[in-house]
Design a protein around this motif. Structure first.
Motif, PDB file in Angstrom:
ATOM      1  N   GLY A 204      -4.591   7.750  -7.573  1.00  0.00           N
ATOM      2  CA  GLY A 204      -4.530   7.357  -6.175  1.00  0.00           C
ATOM      3  C   GLY A 204      -3.159   6.980  -5.670  1.00  0.00           C
ATOM      4  N   TYR A 205      -2.113   7.284  -6.436  1.00  0.00           N
ATOM      5  CA  TYR A 205      -0.761   6.923  -6.014  1.00  0.00           C
ATOM      6  C   TYR A 205      -0.087   8.059  -5.264  1.00  0.00           C
ATOM      7  N   VAL A 206       0.713   7.674  -4.289  1.00  0.00           N
ATOM      8  CA  VAL A 206       1.652   8.565  -3.627  1.00  0.00           C
ATOM      9  C   VAL A 206       3.023   7.929  -3.745  1.00  0.00           C
ATOM     10  N   LEU A 207       4.000   8.680  -4.209  1.00  0.00           N
ATOM     11  CA  LEU A 207       5.362   8.169  -4.286  1.00  0.00           C
ATOM     12  C   LEU A 207       6.102   8.517  -3.009  1.00  0.00           C
ATOM     13  N   ARG A 208       7.015   7.617  -2.589  1.00  0.00           N
ATOM     14  CA  ARG A 208       7.773   7.845  -1.351  1.00  0.00           C
ATOM     15  C   ARG A 208       9.243   7.539  -1.565  1.00  0.00           C
ATOM     16  N   SER A 209      10.080   8.375  -0.993  1.00  0.00           N
ATOM     17  CA  SER A 209      11.516   8.119  -0.951  1.00  0.00           C
ATOM     18  C   SER A 209      11.987   8.199   0.490  1.00  0.00           C
ATOM     19  N   LEU A 210      12.799   7.223   0.891  1.00  0.00           N
ATOM     20  CA  LEU A 210      13.352   7.204   2.244  1.00  0.00           C
ATOM     21  C   LEU A 210      14.858   7.419   2.242  1.00  0.00           C
ATOM     22  N   ASP A 211      15.399   7.781   1.052  1.00  0.00           N
ATOM     23  CA  ASP A 211      16.849   7.962   0.939  1.00  0.00           C
ATOM     24  C   ASP A 211      17.212   9.286   0.279  1.00  0.00           C
ATOM     25  N   GLY A 212      16.477  10.320   0.633  1.00  0.00           N
ATOM     26  CA  GLY A 212      16.803  11.644   0.127  1.00  0.00           C
ATOM     27  C   GLY A 212      16.506  11.850  -1.333  1.00  0.00           C
ATOM     28  N   GLY A 213      15.561  11.086  -1.872  1.00  0.00           N
ATOM     29  CA  GLY A 213      15.160  11.263  -3.256  1.00  0.00           C
ATOM     30  C   GLY A 213      15.957  10.445  -4.259  1.00  0.00           C
ATOM     31  N   GLN A 214      16.804   9.538  -3.793  1.00  0.00           N
ATOM     32  CA  GLN A 214      17.590   8.707  -4.713  1.00  0.00           C
ATOM     33  C   GLN A 214      16.740   7.623  -5.367  1.00  0.00           C
ATOM     34  N   THR A 215      15.869   7.003  -4.579  1.00  0.00           N
ATOM     35  CA  THR A 215      14.976   5.975  -5.107  1.00  0.00           C
ATOM     36  C   THR A 215      13.562   6.253  -4.621  1.00  0.00           C
ATOM     37  N   TRP A 216      12.590   5.789  -5.438  1.00  0.00           N
ATOM     38  CA  TRP A 216      11.190   6.066  -5.140  1.00  0.00           C
ATOM     39  C   TRP A 216      10.345   4.808  -5.275  1.00  0.00           C
ATOM     40  N   THR A 217       9.301   4.731  -4.457  1.00  0.00           N
ATOM     41  CA  THR A 217       8.358   3.620  -4.485  1.00  0.00           C
ATOM     42  C   THR A 217       6.951   4.169  -4.639  1.00  0.00           C
ATOM     43  N   TYR A 218       6.158   3.566  -5.520  1.00  0.00           N
ATOM     44  CA  TYR A 218       4.751   3.928  -5.659  1.00  0.00           C
ATOM     45  C   TYR A 218       3.949   3.253  -4.549  1.00  0.00           C
ATOM     46  N   LEU A 219       3.180   4.048  -3.824  1.00  0.00           N
ATOM     47  CA  LEU A 219       2.315   3.524  -2.772  1.00  0.00           C
ATOM     48  C   LEU A 219       0.868   3.649  -3.214  1.00  0.00           C
ATOM     49  N   SER A 220       0.113   2.591  -3.081  1.00  0.00           N
ATOM     50  CA  SER A 220      -1.308   2.621  -3.414  1.00  0.00           C
ATOM     51  C   SER A 220      -2.106   2.985  -2.172  1.00  0.00           C
ATOM     52  N   GLY A 222      -5.507   3.041  -2.207  1.00  0.00           N
ATOM     53  CA  GLY A 222      -6.839   2.464  -2.307  1.00  0.00           C
ATOM     54  C   GLY A 222      -7.808   3.365  -3.040  1.00  0.00           C
ATOM     55  N   TYR A 223      -7.353   4.561  -3.382  1.00  0.00           N
ATOM     56  CA  TYR A 223      -8.163   5.519  -4.127  1.00  0.00           C
ATOM     57  C   TYR A 223      -7.747   5.457  -5.594  1.00  0.00           C
ATOM     58  N   GLU A 224      -8.670   5.806  -6.498  1.00  0.00           N
ATOM     59  CA  GLU A 224      -8.345   5.735  -7.923  1.00  0.00           C
ATOM     60  C   GLU A 224      -8.292   7.098  -8.602  1.00  0.00           C
ATOM     61  N   GLY A 225      -8.593   8.159  -7.865  1.00  0.00           N
ATOM     62  CA  GLY A 225      -8.564   9.496  -8.447  1.00  0.00           C
ATOM     63  C   GLY A 225      -7.213  10.169  -8.275  1.00  0.00           C
ATOM     64  N   SER A 226      -7.155  11.451  -8.645  1.00  0.00           N
ATOM     65  CA  SER A 226      -5.899  12.207  -8.583  1.00  0.00           C
ATOM     66  C   SER A 226      -5.750  12.912  -7.249  1.00  0.00           C
ATOM     67  N   PHE A 227      -4.516  12.925  -6.746  1.00  0.00           N
ATOM     68  CA  PHE A 227      -4.156  13.730  -5.581  1.00  0.00           C
ATOM     69  C   PHE A 227      -3.396  14.950  -6.064  1.00  0.00           C
ATOM     70  N   TRP A 228      -3.732  16.110  -5.519  1.00  0.00           N
ATOM     71  CA  TRP A 228      -3.143  17.367  -5.970  1.00  0.00           C
ATOM     72  C   TRP A 228      -2.396  18.102  -4.874  1.00  0.00           C
ATOM     73  N   ALA A 229      -2.453  17.627  -3.636  1.00  0.00           N
ATOM     74  CA  ALA A 229      -1.852  18.358  -2.524  1.00  0.00           C
ATOM     75  C   ALA A 229      -1.428  17.375  -1.449  1.00  0.00           C
ATOM     76  N   GLY A 230      -0.591  17.852  -0.531  1.00  0.00           N
ATOM     77  CA  GLY A 230      -0.178  16.999   0.562  1.00  0.00           C
ATOM     78  C   GLY A 230       0.687  17.725   1.564  1.00  0.00           C
ATOM     79  N   CYS A 231       0.768  17.178   2.774  1.00  0.00           N
ATOM     80  CA  CYS A 231       1.651  17.708   3.799  1.00  0.00           C
ATOM     81  C   CYS A 231       1.877  16.634   4.847  1.00  0.00           C
ATOM     82  N   VAL A 232       2.843  16.880   5.723  1.00  0.00           N
ATOM     83  CA  VAL A 232       3.090  16.020   6.879  1.00  0.00           C
ATOM     84  C   VAL A 232       2.986  16.899   8.115  1.00  0.00           C
ATOM     85  N   ASP A 233       2.164  16.484   9.101  1.00  0.00           N
ATOM     86  CA  ASP A 233       1.999  17.315  10.284  1.00  0.00           C
ATOM     87  C   ASP A 233       3.085  17.022  11.312  1.00  0.00           C
TER      88      ASP A 233
END
Length: 337
Positions: A204-220, A222-233
């Motif tokens: 259920g984690y999504v990682l996020r970087s706000l500095d061009g991939g230099q640093t990353w933060t794990y975001l929860s 609330g889900y406990e399963g695996s995510f396999w896909a994603g996009c931003v509209d």
């Protein structure tokens, strides 16, 4: 000489959404492992049934569609997905899981940590990276421009390049305090085009970087399963999907998440956006569309037991790909129905 249809059929499929199947099947060993390494250095064969191979990733270069999959197959379409032909030169039969383009420059990633590069809109490819010492596949790749890019994969594998892929460096992204999993699989990397990057991951984690991939933060989420896909509209909504039809959406770059309303019961394998619409496909014929920024999805109609793996947008058409190969473009129109 064995055809690519006859070779390597028992090795596990290594795209992110097929990871569960890979774990059930187990990795090859002994002589089979030697055969698998051999395909790394064997050029992909040009065969009449290439469009029927399992296709695991796709990209739109702006001028053509490019799809990649089993046995190093790379397919090109210059007519919106109505017909495909093989790339002229691919230096490996390793399974390819994902592909991305920046202008004429393209990169494809897959089994044995392979990274391929094309400088001519997908016609020919060269090997930039591989690692035969460990079968640690790459599942996804994303480039900020033609020099700065990333590739992610099994056991938290994270690679970055600052020279268009001429060299790749492995970067360790440490897990955060309190996380139960130490090396979560990174399934899909994507961006919002405005500086934020995201990685769909396990538990259920999504990682996020706000500095061009230099640093990353794990975001929860609330889900406990695996995510396999994603996009931003286009509106900035971050949408991720994965196990058992679960889709989650964030309207604030991942600060908060909510579960989307969806009829899907089968795992989501790919998500893409076109204008105000978000499309998702998955296992067992799952085809979905959202017109409200990912808050809810409706079915585009069940399509038997087809296991969809990727999709491309071409005008008002969706081009689906599956374990059975390339599907026919489907007109969805402005109503997306």
């Amino acid at each position: 000489m064995k055809s690519i249809k006859q070779t390597n059929r028992l090795r596990p499929a290594l795209s992110a959404w097929m990871l569960t199947l890979a774990m059930l099947a187990g990795h090859s060993a002994g002589a089979n492992a030697a055969d698998d390494i051999a395909v790394l250095h064997a050029p992909a064969a040009v065969v009449p049934y290439a469009s029927q191979e399992a296709i695991l990733g796709a990209a739109d270069t702006g001028k053509r569609l490019v799809a990649v999959g089993e046995h190093g197959v790379i397919l090109l379409s210059d007519d919106g997905g109505r017909s495909f032909r093989q790339a002229r030169s691919v230096p490996t039969q390793a399974q390819l899981n994902a592909v991305t383009f920046v202008g004429q420059q393209g990169w494809a990633v897959g089994q044995w940590g392979v990274v391929l590069h094309s400088a001519d809109n997908g016609e020919t490819w060269s090997l930039q990276r591989s690692d035969a010492s460990v079968d640690q596949p790459l599942y996804s790749t994303y480039f900020l421009d033609d020099q700065h890019g990333f590739a992610v994969g099994l056991w938290s594998l994270f690679l970055k390049t600052d020279d268009g892929g001429k060299t790749w460096a492995a970067v360790k992204i440490p897990v955060q305090q309190g996380m139960k999993v130490k090396t979560p699989n990174f399934s899909h990397i994507f961006g919002d085009g405005k500086g934020a990057l995201f990685i769909s991951a396990e538990h259920g984690y999504v990682l996020r970087s706000l500095d061009g991939g230099q640093t990353w933060t794990y975001l929860s989420t609330g889900y406990e399963g695996s995510f396999w896909a994603g996009c931003v509209d286009a509106a900035g909504n971050v949408v991720v999907g994965g196990l058992r039809g679960s889709i989650y959406v964030s309207a604030d770059r991942g600060e908060t998440w909510s579960k989307a309303s969806t009829p899907a019961q089968n795992s989501i394998t790919a998500i893409s956006t076109s204008g105000s619409r978000i499309f998702a496909v998955g296992l067992n014929g799952t085809r979905l569309v959202s017109t409200d920024g990912g808050k809810s999805f409706e079915s585009l109609g069940h399509c038997g037991e087809t296991s969809y793996t990727a999709l491309s947008m071409s005008g008002d058409s969706v081009v689906p790909y599956s374990t059975d190969g390339v599907g026919s473009p489907e007109q969805v129109g402005s109503s997306a129905k």
